[in-house]
Design an enzyme around this catalytic site. Structure first.
Site, PDB file in Angstrom:
ATOM      1  N   ASP A  65      -1.973  -5.524   0.157  1.00 23.76           N
ATOM      2  CA  ASP A  65      -0.519  -5.397  -0.049  1.00 23.76           C
ATOM      3  C   ASP A  65      -0.212  -3.925  -0.323  1.00 23.76           C
ATOM      4  O   ASP A  65      -0.398  -3.465  -1.420  1.00 23.76           O
ATOM      5  CB  ASP A  65      -0.104  -6.303  -1.216  1.00 23.76           C
ATOM      6  CG  ASP A  65       1.374  -6.193  -1.553  1.00 23.76           C
ATOM      7  OD1 ASP A  65       2.132  -5.655  -0.742  1.00 23.76           O
ATOM      8  OD2 ASP A  65       1.757  -6.645  -2.651  1.00 23.76           O
ATOM      9  N   GLU A 110       8.903  -0.103  -1.996  1.00 33.93           N
ATOM     10  CA  GLU A 110       9.153  -1.549  -1.937  1.00 33.93           C
ATOM     11  C   GLU A 110       8.761  -2.212  -3.243  1.00 33.93           C
ATOM     12  O   GLU A 110       9.446  -3.095  -3.745  1.00 33.93           O
ATOM     13  CB  GLU A 110       8.368  -2.182  -0.780  1.00 33.93           C
ATOM     14  CG  GLU A 110       8.740  -3.639  -0.495  1.00 33.93           C
ATOM     15  CD  GLU A 110       7.908  -4.669  -1.258  1.00 33.93           C
ATOM     16  OE1 GLU A 110       8.206  -5.866  -1.144  1.00 33.93           O
ATOM     17  OE2 GLU A 110       6.958  -4.298  -1.998  1.00 33.93           O
ATOM     18  N   GLU A 111       7.651  -1.752  -3.808  1.00 36.20           N
ATOM     19  CA  GLU A 111       7.100  -2.412  -4.999  1.00 36.20           C
ATOM     20  C   GLU A 111       7.985  -2.232  -6.235  1.00 36.20           C
ATOM     21  O   GLU A 111       7.773  -2.889  -7.246  1.00 36.20           O
ATOM     22  CB  GLU A 111       5.678  -1.892  -5.294  1.00 36.20           C
ATOM     23  CG  GLU A 111       4.651  -2.210  -4.204  1.00 36.20           C
ATOM     24  CD  GLU A 111       4.231  -3.672  -4.168  1.00 36.20           C
ATOM     25  OE1 GLU A 111       4.769  -4.468  -4.955  1.00 36.20           O
ATOM     26  OE2 GLU A 111       3.370  -4.006  -3.331  1.00 36.20           O
ATOM     27  N   HIS A 122      -2.138  -8.069  -5.972  1.00 36.75           N
ATOM     28  CA  HIS A 122      -1.910  -7.085  -7.033  1.00 36.75           C
ATOM     29  C   HIS A 122      -3.116  -6.959  -7.964  1.00 36.75           C
ATOM     30  O   HIS A 122      -2.973  -6.650  -9.142  1.00 36.75           O
ATOM     31  CB  HIS A 122      -0.609  -7.364  -7.801  1.00 36.75           C
ATOM     32  CG  HIS A 122       0.622  -7.013  -6.986  1.00 36.75           C
ATOM     33  ND1 HIS A 122       1.880  -6.912  -7.529  1.00 36.75           N
ATOM     34  CD2 HIS A 122       0.765  -6.714  -5.675  1.00 36.75           C
ATOM     35  CE1 HIS A 122       2.742  -6.571  -6.569  1.00 36.75           C
ATOM     36  NE2 HIS A 122       2.088  -6.462  -5.429  1.00 36.75           N
TER      37      HIS A 122
HETATM   38 ZN   LIG Z   1       4.051  -6.013  -0.493  1.00 35.33          ZN
END
Ligand SMILES: [Zn+2]
Length: 339
Positions: free
Chosen positions: A171, A201-202, A313
């Protein structure tokens, strides 16, 4: 078709957290320039790759930022306190080696108040964690790191059982690799293609929104990771139908977007026509650049191709390499089919 595992190694070595994406942008640009008519960077750092075609504008987006740790305070003994950048999961970060943007190494540790290993572990307790960089005192620590400096997980992509890859930042660097791979196979585009590698984005899907506002696409397709329901970590919590190795997922909804039907149908039709196995995705928690595009400009038809991933994550995210390759194939066919 590019080699996803090799690209992942190159991207992980360059990865920096949200707001600092220039290093991974350089790596992506080096590959992308071979497959597009123009490459440019906007004011906030989105890397925009234009493959000119006669039809409507189609924006494909993969975020290139990653989660990490930002120094907010160095204590008298030289231990480094941090704030999370993006959705860092405390329980999955304890004990992890990290590397700062200048190459200094450290390890995330809990202090005695953090209650690591109990159900009460949550984001708030990040304040009770620190990074040990080995410094003997504050003076030595301050020579090595400073307030505002960022660190990322320090781990390498590895091949594991089941045709899977274990890596930090699947990710979303694996999606970046998949989008690059799709771009490398596009010939004679019918749509006017904008392949965007977005920033931030995060921390709230910021970059994609700005890019979509500027590009004004007719349709937008994101590529990102999604959760699965096939491991003890997720089984009881999510009850998700998606699993590793059963193909890329076509997103129907997540917590921030209900995908527009024309996009879902476009993706399904391309997958079925090309014989690409896919899964339908309803993600209970979490959002992606899909929602950012959908809410941009005057509203953009939006959807997403997802790569199923476990342990998201954490430094040991696990994805299936053929899912990633098939995500690349699906993106390529979706881009090559008139919208
Ligand atoms: Zn992502």
């Amino acid at each position: 078709m590019l080699n996803i595992f090799e690209l992942q190694k190159e991207l992980v070595a360059a990865a920096l957290p949200s707001g600092l994406e220039t290093r991974q942008a350089e790596v992506i640009k080096k590959h992308a320039s071979r497959y597009c008519d123009e490459v440019y960077t906007d004011a906030v750092g989105n890397l925009i790759c234009h493959i000119k075609g006669p039809g409507k504008k189609l924006m494909l987006v993969a975020h290139m930022d990653v989660i990490g740790f930002m120094v907010n305070y160095i204590d008298e003994r030289g231990f480094v306190r941090f704030v999370p950048v993006g959705g860092v999961r405390p329980a999955l970060s304890v004990g992890c080696p990290v590397v700062f943007e200048n190459g200094v190494y450290g390890c995330v540790q809990p202090d005695e108040k953090a209650k690591i290993g109990t159900a009460s572990l949550n984001k708030a307790e990040m304040h009770n964690m620190y990074i040990d960089i080995g410094a003997k005192d504050k003076t030595e620590a301050e020579k090595l790191v400073s307030v505002g400096m960022c660190a990322t997980f320090c781990a390498q992509p590895m091949l594991v059982a089941g045709g899977n890859m274990m890596t930090p930042y699947a990710d979303n660097l694996t999606s970046c690799a998949a989008l690059l791979s799709a771009m490398s196979d596009i010939r004679y585009p019918v749509n006017d293609l904008y392949c965007v590698f977005s920033v931030q984005e995060e921390v709230g899907c910021r970059g994609a929104k700005m890019a979509a506002n500027a590009i004004k696409p007719y349709m937008g397709i994101a590529v990102d990771l999604t959760l699965t329901g096939d491991s003890p970590a997720e089984l009881d919590k999510e009850r998700m139908a998606v699993k590793l190795g059963a193909g890329p997922a076509v997103k129907i909804r997540d917590s921030s977007a209900i995908c527009d039907k024309p996009v879902v149908e476009h993706l399904r039709a391309c997958a079925e026509r090309e014989g690409i196995a896919y899964q339908d995705e309803v993600l209970l928690a979490g959002g992606t650049d899909t929602s950012a595009m959908q809410r941009s400009y005057e509203g953009v038809l939006s959807g997403c191709v997802s790569i199923p991933g476990r342990n998201i994550h954490s430094p040991g995210e696990i994805i299936n390499l053929s899912d990633a390759e098939n995500a690349a194939k699906l993106l390529m066919h979706a881009a090559m089919t008139e919208i």
